[in-house]
Design an enzyme around this catalytic site. Structure first.
Site, mmCIF file in Angstrom:
data_model
loop_
_atom_site.group_PDB
_atom_site.id
_atom_site.type_symbol
_atom_site.label_atom_id
_atom_site.label_comp_id
_atom_site.label_asym_id
_atom_site.label_seq_id
_atom_site.Cartn_x
_atom_site.Cartn_y
_atom_site.Cartn_z
ATOM 1 N N ARG A 133 -35.151 1.575 19.407
ATOM 2 C CA ARG A 133 -35.302 0.763 20.615
ATOM 3 C C ARG A 133 -34.306 1.119 21.702
ATOM 4 N NH1 ARG A 133 -36.856 -5.063 17.835
ATOM 5 N NH2 ARG A 133 -39.004 -4.473 17.325
ATOM 6 N N SER A 151 -27.342 -9.595 9.426
ATOM 7 C CA SER A 151 -28.781 -9.522 9.171
ATOM 8 C C SER A 151 -29.254 -10.768 8.452
ATOM 9 C CB SER A 151 -29.113 -8.284 8.326
ATOM 10 O OG SER A 151 -30.451 -8.335 7.876
ATOM 11 N N ARG A 169 -37.395 2.637 7.577
ATOM 12 C CA ARG A 169 -36.329 1.673 7.843
ATOM 13 C C ARG A 169 -35.423 1.506 6.622
ATOM 14 N NH1 ARG A 169 -39.409 -3.268 10.691
ATOM 15 N NH2 ARG A 169 -37.269 -4.020 10.951
ATOM 16 N N LYS A 215 -42.703 -16.244 14.045
ATOM 17 C CA LYS A 215 -42.958 -15.265 12.989
ATOM 18 C C LYS A 215 -41.922 -15.369 11.874
ATOM 19 C CE LYS A 215 -42.698 -10.795 14.103
ATOM 20 N NZ LYS A 215 -42.057 -9.823 13.177
ATOM 21 N N SER A 216 -40.648 -15.439 12.232
ATOM 22 C CA SER A 216 -39.595 -15.514 11.220
ATOM 23 C C SER A 216 -39.747 -16.748 10.344
ATOM 24 C CB SER A 216 -38.210 -15.544 11.895
ATOM 25 O OG SER A 216 -37.926 -14.328 12.530
ATOM 26 N N GLY A 273 -40.896 -5.631 8.070
ATOM 27 C CA GLY A 273 -39.626 -5.537 7.376
ATOM 28 C C GLY A 273 -39.231 -6.852 6.736
ATOM 29 N N ARG A 292 -41.042 -17.335 6.012
ATOM 30 C CA ARG A 292 -40.253 -18.119 5.068
ATOM 31 C C ARG A 292 -41.034 -19.330 4.553
ATOM 32 N NH1 ARG A 292 -37.260 -15.102 8.345
ATOM 33 N NH2 ARG A 292 -35.117 -14.547 7.792
ATOM 34 N N ARG A 351 -42.187 -5.072 20.540
ATOM 35 C CA ARG A 351 -41.232 -5.634 21.506
ATOM 36 C C ARG A 351 -40.998 -4.691 22.684
ATOM 37 N NH1 ARG A 351 -40.247 -10.367 19.282
ATOM 38 N NH2 ARG A 351 -40.045 -10.469 17.020
ATOM 39 N N ASP A 407 -33.794 -9.359 18.927
ATOM 40 C CA ASP A 407 -35.203 -9.168 19.283
ATOM 41 C C ASP A 407 -35.427 -9.123 20.792
ATOM 42 O OD1 ASP A 407 -36.063 -9.013 16.670
ATOM 43 O OD2 ASP A 407 -36.502 -11.162 16.518
#
Length: 450
Positions: free
Chosen positions: A366, A168, A124, A19-20, A96, A24, A408, A335
């Site tokens: 979480r 981050s 967020r 996904k990340s 996000g 990109r 998650r 994650d």
């Protein structure tokens, strides 16, 4: 979703595209000159949100299953784009990554645009990305630091040297993407920990002028530095997305914890900033190894082979005090921390997570949701402001759990449910899992033996 206990996992699977990396790839293909072909594009709803936003900006996108073709909007000369001024707010859904990375791109556009999201995303924190892009010359209006973001772009932006206040990858990536539209070299320093470096690797793959390395500050601390030269532009290039190692983590944990399991997960990304989960499982005694490792489009890829213990008399176990996870570990496990908490219920010494306050501002809190659900299943857990502690091995029992709309959390407790005595019901699981891994329950069922 109702889940009954499993005896073991056996089989061979491929997880969907990372996904990340997919986010990109879509964004850089949209910024490039020419047409890029992206294969193994993530099936997640989050990545679909990125494509939808790009289409609203006038980017031509064609999708056939996991293959996406993007006609880049890169200008013929210089580092600008030919994006269209969006006629409506850009809806980032629950993503996000979409919102924070697009904030960097839109900061460098000569128009005003608005980024919105669902209720979860709108809760967020966004000042972490609006702050640096405002230093570069853009103006951003927020609702007390939250979405919607009204981004008044500027072209060109002003290059800056920026040290990220939190570990981050989204903040780092936002600033680097904005730096593509700045005059001069934009430099980002990570003093807390090196976060996932997919943006840097992909910028290099597409031919952007990117430099990465380490530096030593006056106080003797080693920091990680990435810098990009702005207003240069780059050409389109095809890209293959590796399998998502964060998605594979749930299947890996289940196979390691269930005696008699043997699972092969093929074509999975092995970026060294993402494999700390695998290293942690191995340190705890799991039989997990990497095979056939090779590079694909500047990202390491390979096969994971995971075996459970031979029988129930040989459980995954350290027999030592609680494993502490904190500091640099947290950034590279962010994650996977909920499923690691589940793993902590199956090792003698337990597991302690600290310095992980970032978990409280994810799709759910979480820390709170993990603690509540583990206690409901019979585990002894302490909650801290910045983490939690699992007090060793517990005989988990089936329970009615709430995913709190968090993919998650849903997947972590699906793993717990396989280990438990009796049936477990996870409220809202299927709906929220679609955000990142729609195939999860189907793949899990396909390799589960009862």
């Amino acid at each position: 979703m109702k889940i009954i206990p499993a005896r073991r996992l056996r089989g061979r699977v491929n997880v969907p595209g990372d996904k990340s990396i997919t986010h990109r790839a879509a964004l850089l293909a949209a910024l490039a000159r020419g047409r890029s072909r992206i294969t193994n594009f993530s099936s997640s709803a989050d990545c679909a949100s990125t494509l939808h936003c790009l289409a609203q900006l006038g980017v031509a996108v064609e999708r056939e299953g996991s293959v996406v073709r993007v006609e880049g909007a890169g200008a013929a000369e210089g580092g600008g784009t030919t994006f269209r001024v969006p006629s409506v707010a850009l809806d980032c859904g629950n993503s996000g990554t979409t919102m924070r990375l697009l904030a960097g791109v839109l900061a460098g556009q000569p128009f005003t645009s608005t980024l919105t999201g669902d209720a979860s995303l709108s809760s967020r924190p966004m000042r972490r990305v609006t702050g640096p892009v405002e230093l570069m010359g853009a103006r951003v209006k927020t609702e007390e630091g939250h979405a919607p973001l009204v981004v008044e772009g500027r072209q060109p932006l002003t290059a800056i040297d920026y040290e990220t206040p939190v570990a981050s990858a989204q903040v780092k990536s936002c600033v680097l993407l904005a730096g593509l539209f700045a005059e001069g070299r934009t430099r980002v320093t990570e003093a807390h920990a090196l976060t996932r470096d997919h943006t840097e690797r992909m910028l290099r793959w597409f031919g952007a002028h990117i430099e990465t390395g380490h530096a030593t500050r006056d106080d003797g601390a080693t920091v990680h530095v990435a810098s990009v030269e702005g207003m240069r532009g780059f050409a389109a290039r095809d890209f293959h997305v590796p399998g998502d190692i964060s998605s594979a983590a749930f299947l890996t944990a289940a196979a390691a914890l269930l005696p008699g399991s043997e699972l092969l997960i093929e074509g999975v990304g092995l970026n060294p900033t993402r494999t700390r989960f695998l290293d942690t499982l191995i340190m705890l005694g799991a039989d997990a190894r990497v095979e056939d490792e090779h590079d694909v489009c500047n990202e390491p890829v390979g096969t994971l082979r995971v075996r459970g213990a031979r029988d129930e008399a040989e459980p995954l176990d350290r027999g030592k005090p609680a494993l502490p996870l904190r500091g640099p570990d947290i950034a590279q496990l962010i994650d996977e921390l909920p499923v690691l908490a589940v793993v902590g219920t199956q090792i003698e010494g337990g597991l302690e997570i600290r310095e992980a306050g970032e978990l409280r501002v994810k799709e759910s809190d979480r820390i709170r949701t993990t603690v509540e659900n583990l206690r409901a299943m019979g585990a002894e857990v302490e909650e801290y402001e910045d983490g939690l502690k699992v007090h060793g091995r517990a005989r988990l029992r089936g329970a009615r759990l709430d995913a709190h709309g968090d993919h998650r959390i849903a997947m972590a407790f699906a793993v717990a449910a396989l280990l438990a005595d009796g049936e477990t019901e996870i409220v809202g699981a299927e709906e929220c899992v679609a955000v990142s891994f729609p195939e999860f329950f189907h793949l899990l069922e396909s390799v589960t033996e009862r």
